[in-house]
Write a protein that holds these residues in place. Structure first.
Motif, PDB file in Angstrom:
ATOM      1  N   PHE A 143      35.296  30.919  37.457  1.00 42.63           N
ATOM      2  CA  PHE A 143      36.560  31.088  36.739  1.00 42.63           C
ATOM      3  C   PHE A 143      37.684  31.237  37.761  1.00 42.63           C
ATOM      4  O   PHE A 143      37.641  32.118  38.618  1.00 42.63           O
ATOM      5  CB  PHE A 143      36.495  32.332  35.850  1.00 42.63           C
ATOM      6  CG  PHE A 143      37.651  32.522  34.913  1.00 42.63           C
ATOM      7  CD1 PHE A 143      37.508  32.299  33.550  1.00 42.63           C
ATOM      8  CD2 PHE A 143      38.889  32.943  35.377  1.00 42.63           C
ATOM      9  CE1 PHE A 143      38.560  32.494  32.677  1.00 42.63           C
ATOM     10  CE2 PHE A 143      39.961  33.136  34.517  1.00 42.63           C
ATOM     11  CZ  PHE A 143      39.793  32.909  33.161  1.00 42.63           C
ATOM     12  N   GLY A 144      38.696  30.377  37.659  1.00 41.92           N
ATOM     13  CA  GLY A 144      39.864  30.513  38.528  1.00 41.92           C
ATOM     14  C   GLY A 144      39.510  30.473  40.001  1.00 41.92           C
ATOM     15  O   GLY A 144      38.897  29.525  40.490  1.00 41.92           O
ATOM     16  N   ASN A 145      39.842  31.550  40.704  1.00 48.49           N
ATOM     17  CA  ASN A 145      39.579  31.601  42.148  1.00 48.49           C
ATOM     18  C   ASN A 145      38.172  32.070  42.481  1.00 48.49           C
ATOM     19  O   ASN A 145      37.830  32.266  43.649  1.00 48.49           O
ATOM     20  CB  ASN A 145      40.609  32.503  42.844  1.00 48.49           C
ATOM     21  CG  ASN A 145      40.586  33.937  42.312  1.00 48.49           C
ATOM     22  OD1 ASN A 145      39.690  34.318  41.564  1.00 48.49           O
ATOM     23  ND2 ASN A 145      41.579  34.724  42.693  1.00 48.49           N
ATOM     24  N   GLY A 146      37.353  32.263  41.473  1.00 53.57           N
ATOM     25  CA  GLY A 146      35.969  32.646  41.699  1.00 53.57           C
ATOM     26  C   GLY A 146      35.754  34.127  41.936  1.00 53.57           C
ATOM     27  O   GLY A 146      34.622  34.555  42.188  1.00 53.57           O
ATOM     28  N   LEU A 147      36.808  34.910  41.830  1.00 57.10           N
ATOM     29  CA  LEU A 147      36.698  36.352  42.034  1.00 57.10           C
ATOM     30  C   LEU A 147      36.589  37.078  40.689  1.00 57.10           C
ATOM     31  O   LEU A 147      37.014  36.559  39.662  1.00 57.10           O
ATOM     32  CB  LEU A 147      37.925  36.868  42.789  1.00 57.10           C
ATOM     33  CG  LEU A 147      38.131  36.297  44.195  1.00 57.10           C
ATOM     34  CD1 LEU A 147      39.437  36.834  44.789  1.00 57.10           C
ATOM     35  CD2 LEU A 147      36.950  36.647  45.101  1.00 57.10           C
ATOM     36  N   PRO A 148      36.027  38.271  40.669  1.00 56.24           N
ATOM     37  CA  PRO A 148      35.905  39.026  39.425  1.00 56.24           C
ATOM     38  C   PRO A 148      37.275  39.225  38.770  1.00 56.24           C
ATOM     39  O   PRO A 148      38.251  39.554  39.445  1.00 56.24           O
ATOM     40  CB  PRO A 148      35.310  40.361  39.881  1.00 56.24           C
ATOM     41  CG  PRO A 148      34.572  40.027  41.137  1.00 56.24           C
ATOM     42  CD  PRO A 148      35.405  38.983  41.811  1.00 56.24           C
TER      43      PRO A 148
END
Length: 367
Positions: A60-65
């Motif tokens: 999701f998005g930048n891959g961060l939580p």
């Protein structure tokens, strides 16, 4: 299954553009648990129900939580996107302002939260439904101060409301002997206790202006990995599934009664049990290879409360129905959302905008 079901609620949101007189957009207010949490618990520093560690958000998005209990999107995200609707921000989002609320609504959902105040207490911090309604009351004060009482009343009465909780009241309360409810009630009386509480909560929401509201039922929560691991055979826990069915039957009856009793109300019940059950029972039919264990797991140490940095990821996340012990993968959420859109006949609000594309799955750390 908590997550399947609960996140489905976005489907009913925002069916128009402006409210007459107020000239405000019709938005949605979401009350739920981890199936629809988009970041509230991430900002509750003492909460043990967190999706703030890798590998959450990897797709999701930048891959961060980002606070979602998934590798990617929730069912609510996908349904809302397909309808051309904005994604309501978390109540605790630091960027939340009166203008943002008027434009997008608010999501009060909190992982570990339940209909009952005592549910999920061992998570330390979480918003129960009563707490979420209290926060909504605070939101109303802000909007009244911003646009005046008359316009605010029109805004809130014209909004769509979604209530999607219940699974934690069983999994993280009644079915756990550490809670007094587990020995105070039997199956029938506990469902009755839930209904009496939910009745008061829905009536309270009506008194606060909620006129168009959808209550979502539960999926086969006895089939989530957390429940399967309790069985030596690894099969679904039928007792837990039966509780979900009893909850759905009682909630449907309650919603029908309130819809006839409360003035100017349109209260509806959304049952997604069969859709989710079919995906779990016949994974190959939908392109999945695994429907009984999580993609993100901590080896033989199960059940882990959440996916953690030391967890191992499956080779292909698109082939797994479950992301962790509780929640569906992005791919499963997409399939379930699409099935629900067809089942309930939801259409796009804005036909000019194309749905947001599904995220490309990031490579697994082992790849």
């Amino acid at each position: 299954m908590k997550l399947y079901v609960g996140l489905i609620f976005v489907v009913m949101a925002i069916l128009g553009n402006e409210l007459e007189g107020c000239h405000c957009k019709i938005v949605q207010f979401i009350f739920g648990d981890s199936l629809s949490d988009v970041g509230n618990n991430k900002l509750l520093s003492k909460s043990l129900a967190q999706a703030s560690l890798p590998w959450y958000g990897i797709d999701f998005g930048n891959g961060l939580p980002n606070g979602r209990f998934s590798n990617g999107r929730t069912v609510a995200d996908i349904i809302g996107d397909s309808m051309g609707l904005p994604r309501p921000p978390a109540f605790l989002d630091p960027s939340l302002t009166e203008d943002v609320i008027l434009e997008n609504g608010v999501n009060y959902a909190s992982g570990g939260g339940g209909i009952l105040n005592e549910t999920g207490s061992y998570f330390i911090q979480r918003f129960s439904l009563y707490k979420q309604i209290e926060l909504f009351q605070g939101t109303q004060v802000l909007i009244r101060n911003k646009i005046g009482k008359k316009a605010a009343d029109e805004f809130f009465q014209g909004a769509r409301y979604v209530v999607a909780l219940g699974s934690n009241d069983f999994i993280n309360n009644y079915l756990m002997p550490v809670y007094s409810d587990s020995w105070t009630y039997n199956d029938q009386t506990f469902v009755g206790y839930l209904m009496a509480t939910l009745r008061d909560q829905l009536k309270l929401l009506h008194s606060l202006g909620a006129r168009q509201l959808m209550v979502f039922g539960l999926g086969p929560m006895g089939c989530i990995p957390l429940q399967r691991v309790l069985s030596l055979s690894g099969n679904c826990q039928q007792k837990t599934n039966n509780l979900a069915k009893s909850f759905n039957k009682a909630t449907n009856k309650l919603v029908e009664e309130l819809s006839t009793q409360l003035p100017n109300s349109s209260y509806k019940f959304g049952d997604a049990y069969d859709v989710v059950d079919d995906v779990i029972s016949n994974p190959g039919k939908y392109g999945f290879e695994n429907a009984d264990s999580p993609c993100c797991s901590f080896g033989t140490i199960r059940p882990a409360l959440t996916c953690v940095p030391a967890s191992r990821l499956c080779k292909d996340r698109s082939k797994y129905v479950f992301w962790d012990e509780y929640h569906p993968s992005d791919k499963a959420s997409e399939l379930i959302a699409n099935e629900l859109i067809k089942k309930f006949g939801f259409v796009r609000v804005d036909q000019t905008n194309a749905p947001s594309p599904a995220p490309g799955l990031a490579p697994s750390p082992e790849d």
